[in-house]
Enzyme design. Sequence first.
Site, PDB file in Angstrom:
ATOM      1  N   HIS A 125       0.737  -1.339   0.112  1.00  0.00           N
ATOM      2  CA  HIS A 125       0.002   0.126   0.125  1.00  0.00           C
ATOM      3  C   HIS A 125       0.886   1.143  -0.050  1.00  0.00           C
ATOM      4  CE1 HIS A 125      -0.329  -0.605   4.687  1.00  0.00           C
ATOM      5  NE2 HIS A 125       0.892   0.160   4.389  1.00  0.00           N
ATOM      6  N   HIS A 135      -1.058   5.257   9.785  1.00  0.00           N
ATOM      7  CA  HIS A 135       0.172   5.823   9.485  1.00  0.00           C
ATOM      8  C   HIS A 135       0.095   7.237  10.448  1.00  0.00           C
ATOM      9  CE1 HIS A 135       0.181   3.181   6.386  1.00  0.00           C
ATOM     10  NE2 HIS A 135       1.269   2.940   6.541  1.00  0.00           N
ATOM     11  N   GLU A 182       4.923  -5.372   8.361  1.00  0.00           N
ATOM     12  CA  GLU A 182       3.510  -5.164   8.010  1.00  0.00           C
ATOM     13  C   GLU A 182       3.038  -6.397   7.101  1.00  0.00           C
ATOM     14  OE1 GLU A 182       3.813  -0.301   6.870  1.00  0.00           O
ATOM     15  OE2 GLU A 182       3.815  -1.918   5.068  1.00  0.00           O
TER      16      GLU A 182
END
Length: 280
Positions: free
Chosen positions: A12, A59, A240
Amino acid sequence: MARITAGVGSSHVPLLGVAHDQKKDRDAYFGPIFTGFDWTRAWEKAAKPDVVILVYNDHASAFDMKFIPTFAIGCGERYQPADEGWGPRQVPQVIGHPDLAWHIAQSLILEEFDMTIINEMDVDHGLTVPLSMMFGDVAEWPVRVVPLAVNVVTYPPPSGNRCWALGEAIARAVASFPEDLNVQIWGTGGMSHQLQGPRAGLINQEWDNRFLNGLVGGSDHLRHIPHIEYLRETGSEGIEMVMWLIMRGALGPSTRLLHRHYHVPCSNTAIGHIVLEPNP
């Protein structure tokens, strides 16, 4: 009843959102990246999912050091693109599925997963970039979305085994929802990359591709990879990839590969993408 029909794994990287929004997705640099998603865009149009359970990490847009949920599920009706410092992306708002989300939340909590329930939040590139990669430039997203945010920013993140088990529990929750829904689950983030320190720019293509291999078939060995291996082999942000294991766990004992794409580099990051379906 509802059913999980497919799983999608995808990086992403925020730069992909920039390339898409600025119409640079077919230039010399970004073209090879976006071409690997052309198959998936055509497939998604044919598959017509009703809902996507989208596993991603925030984030510092919705959460910060004051509030760090390990697993958070969005149960709201809609989510706006977050302003990450340069204004919100000009993409459609994300429409939720509160009934399914609350059902999943209740089922997971009763299975002893301590979920944080979020009714209002903005969603950043971790969620909107995968939607752009799968659906392109659209006036509205063609699916409703249940956001599932995972802490992989601040230690300790959840183990791969816990993430895989969460995926299994999500599958049970979806299967017990009475409405007839075609549900996909997406795991996003990764692949190998490190953004800071002496190893900034680290990319481990061999390890990434072994991980992609491990998502296909009947082995569950990926769930047992320790945190230290992710850090050592894939950089500080490679952790991640545990979010992909939520997707894989939700697909059942075995999977069949539909599509796979891997490209280096995008900025200083490896791009990985895979489409799987349960293999009865």
